[in-house]
Design a protein around this motif. Structure first.
Motif, mmCIF file in Angstrom:
data_model
loop_
_atom_site.group_PDB
_atom_site.id
_atom_site.type_symbol
_atom_site.label_atom_id
_atom_site.label_comp_id
_atom_site.label_asym_id
_atom_site.label_seq_id
_atom_site.Cartn_x
_atom_site.Cartn_y
_atom_site.Cartn_z
ATOM 1 N N ILE A 51 47.816 39.733 29.608
ATOM 2 C CA ILE A 51 47.380 38.696 30.556
ATOM 3 C C ILE A 51 46.093 39.115 31.254
ATOM 4 O O ILE A 51 45.142 38.328 31.353
ATOM 5 C CB ILE A 51 48.497 38.410 31.584
ATOM 6 C CG1 ILE A 51 49.688 37.740 30.901
ATOM 7 C CG2 ILE A 51 47.970 37.559 32.746
ATOM 8 C CD1 ILE A 51 50.939 37.676 31.760
ATOM 9 N N GLN A 52 46.044 40.356 31.732
ATOM 10 C CA GLN A 52 44.850 40.834 32.422
ATOM 11 C C GLN A 52 43.630 40.810 31.513
ATOM 12 O O GLN A 52 42.548 40.400 31.924
ATOM 13 C CB GLN A 52 45.072 42.246 32.960
ATOM 14 C CG GLN A 52 45.998 42.297 34.148
ATOM 15 C CD GLN A 52 46.210 43.717 34.644
ATOM 16 O OE1 GLN A 52 45.271 44.489 34.732
ATOM 17 N NE2 GLN A 52 47.448 44.051 34.964
ATOM 18 N N GLU A 53 43.809 41.242 30.281
ATOM 19 C CA GLU A 53 42.696 41.246 29.324
ATOM 20 C C GLU A 53 42.190 39.829 29.081
ATOM 21 O O GLU A 53 40.984 39.581 29.065
ATOM 22 C CB GLU A 53 43.142 41.892 28.004
ATOM 23 C CG GLU A 53 42.061 41.931 26.941
ATOM 24 C CD GLU A 53 40.868 42.792 27.308
ATOM 25 O OE1 GLU A 53 39.762 42.510 26.802
ATOM 26 O OE2 GLU A 53 41.023 43.739 28.095
ATOM 27 N N ALA A 54 43.099 38.890 28.900
ATOM 28 C CA ALA A 54 42.702 37.499 28.680
ATOM 29 C C ALA A 54 41.975 36.943 29.906
ATOM 30 O O ALA A 54 40.964 36.242 29.779
ATOM 31 C CB ALA A 54 43.927 36.641 28.351
ATOM 32 N N ARG A 55 42.479 37.258 31.078
ATOM 33 C CA ARG A 55 41.865 36.770 32.311
ATOM 34 C C ARG A 55 40.459 37.350 32.484
ATOM 35 O O ARG A 55 39.506 36.634 32.768
ATOM 36 C CB ARG A 55 42.749 37.112 33.515
ATOM 37 C CG ARG A 55 42.286 36.402 34.780
ATOM 38 C CD ARG A 55 43.137 36.717 35.999
ATOM 39 N NE ARG A 55 44.518 36.303 35.840
ATOM 40 C CZ ARG A 55 45.554 37.129 35.877
ATOM 41 N NH1 ARG A 55 45.384 38.412 36.078
ATOM 42 N NH2 ARG A 55 46.778 36.662 35.735
ATOM 43 N N ILE A 56 40.317 38.658 32.284
ATOM 44 C CA ILE A 56 39.020 39.320 32.449
ATOM 45 C C ILE A 56 38.032 38.839 31.389
ATOM 46 O O ILE A 56 36.866 38.547 31.694
ATOM 47 C CB ILE A 56 39.195 40.853 32.400
ATOM 48 C CG1 ILE A 56 39.946 41.332 33.645
ATOM 49 C CG2 ILE A 56 37.854 41.564 32.276
ATOM 50 C CD1 ILE A 56 40.450 42.766 33.566
ATOM 51 N N THR A 57 38.478 38.728 30.146
ATOM 52 C CA THR A 57 37.618 38.274 29.059
ATOM 53 C C THR A 57 37.087 36.867 29.312
ATOM 54 O O THR A 57 35.959 36.547 28.953
ATOM 55 C CB THR A 57 38.388 38.325 27.718
ATOM 56 O OG1 THR A 57 38.815 39.664 27.491
ATOM 57 C CG2 THR A 57 37.524 37.873 26.564
ATOM 58 N N SER A 58 37.887 36.043 29.973
ATOM 59 C CA SER A 58 37.466 34.670 30.254
ATOM 60 C C SER A 58 36.600 34.581 31.514
ATOM 61 O O SER A 58 36.216 33.485 31.922
ATOM 62 C CB SER A 58 38.689 33.764 30.404
ATOM 63 O OG SER A 58 39.369 34.049 31.619
ATOM 64 N N GLY A 60 37.577 35.820 34.535
ATOM 65 C CA GLY A 60 38.405 35.803 35.744
ATOM 66 C C GLY A 60 38.603 37.198 36.318
ATOM 67 O O GLY A 60 38.103 38.184 35.786
ATOM 68 N N ARG A 61 39.349 37.233 37.397
ATOM 69 C CA ARG A 61 39.662 38.511 38.041
ATOM 70 C C ARG A 61 40.849 39.169 37.361
ATOM 71 O O ARG A 61 41.675 38.493 36.748
ATOM 72 C CB ARG A 61 39.995 38.274 39.511
ATOM 73 C CG ARG A 61 38.823 37.751 40.293
ATOM 74 C CD ARG A 61 39.248 37.479 41.723
ATOM 75 N NE ARG A 61 38.124 37.001 42.492
ATOM 76 C CZ ARG A 61 37.804 37.463 43.688
ATOM 77 N NH1 ARG A 61 38.540 38.395 44.251
ATOM 78 N NH2 ARG A 61 36.766 36.992 44.322
ATOM 79 N N ARG A 62 40.950 40.456 37.542
ATOM 80 C CA ARG A 62 42.048 41.212 36.941
ATOM 81 C C ARG A 62 43.389 40.794 37.527
ATOM 82 O O ARG A 62 44.402 40.751 36.843
ATOM 83 C CB ARG A 62 41.820 42.713 37.184
ATOM 84 C CG ARG A 62 42.875 43.597 36.576
ATOM 85 C CD ARG A 62 42.478 45.073 36.619
ATOM 86 N NE ARG A 62 42.304 45.580 37.955
ATOM 87 C CZ ARG A 62 43.209 46.296 38.600
ATOM 88 N NH1 ARG A 62 44.347 46.595 38.024
ATOM 89 N NH2 ARG A 62 42.979 46.734 39.815
ATOM 90 N N VAL A 63 43.413 40.459 38.800
ATOM 91 C CA VAL A 63 44.654 40.157 39.505
ATOM 92 C C VAL A 63 44.625 38.728 40.027
ATOM 93 O O VAL A 63 43.609 38.264 40.532
ATOM 94 C CB VAL A 63 44.848 41.148 40.680
ATOM 95 C CG1 VAL A 63 46.057 40.789 41.506
ATOM 96 C CG2 VAL A 63 44.955 42.576 40.158
ATOM 97 N N ASN A 64 45.757 38.042 39.896
ATOM 98 C CA ASN A 64 45.914 36.697 40.444
ATOM 99 C C ASN A 64 46.873 36.806 41.627
ATOM 100 O O ASN A 64 48.094 36.884 41.451
ATOM 101 C CB ASN A 64 46.470 35.768 39.354
ATOM 102 C CG ASN A 64 46.644 34.354 39.815
ATOM 103 O OD1 ASN A 64 46.870 34.095 40.990
ATOM 104 N ND2 ASN A 64 46.568 33.434 38.874
ATOM 105 N N LEU A 65 46.325 36.845 42.831
ATOM 106 C CA LEU A 65 47.142 37.097 44.015
ATOM 107 C C LEU A 65 48.197 36.018 44.263
ATOM 108 O O LEU A 65 49.301 36.331 44.712
ATOM 109 C CB LEU A 65 46.258 37.284 45.244
ATOM 110 C CG LEU A 65 45.374 38.536 45.210
ATOM 111 C CD1 LEU A 65 44.499 38.602 46.458
ATOM 112 C CD2 LEU A 65 46.210 39.791 45.078
ATOM 113 N N SER A 66 47.895 34.763 43.961
ATOM 114 C CA SER A 66 48.898 33.724 44.176
ATOM 115 C C SER A 66 50.096 33.938 43.246
ATOM 116 O O SER A 66 51.249 33.731 43.640
ATOM 117 C CB SER A 66 48.311 32.328 44.000
ATOM 118 O OG SER A 66 47.870 32.124 42.675
#
Length: 98
Positions: A51-58, A60-66
């Motif tokens: 999930i983190q890799e997909a988020r960063i690659t797109s 986005g941030r590494r962490v989704n606080l919500s």
């Protein structure tokens, strides 16, 4: 050299052999459960990395606080205050410290 023999009641703290048997069996079950829990945590860490890799690659941030707040709430509802601490530990394992 003499061998020291420790009885099951001494190992378990039980006062009777019957209670020692119950405790020994329950401890074996706990050990099995702990192994499964560790395996599940390791699996969760791997999924989180995807999930983190997909988020960063797109972008986005590494962490989704919500999302993390949702997880904290879920554990807190299910397990009370200790659940929050457990969720914090899981989140830290899965994403590292932020």
């Amino acid at each position: 050299m003499t061998a020291t023999h420790v009885t099951p009641t001494e190992v378990t703290g039980a006062r009777t052999p019957e209670a020692a048997d119950v405790i020994t069996g329950a401890r074996e079950r706990i050990d099995t459960l702990d192994d499964r829990i560790i395996g599940l945590i390791q699996e969760r860490m791997a999924v989180s990395a995807v999930i983190q890799e997909a988020r960063i690659t797109s972008g986005g941030r590494r962490v989704n606080l919500s999302r993390e707040m949702e997880i904290l709430g879920h554990y807190s509802e299910a397990l009370g205050k200790p659940g929050t601490a457990l969720a914090m530990t899981l989140l830290e394992l899965c994403r590292g410290r932020i």
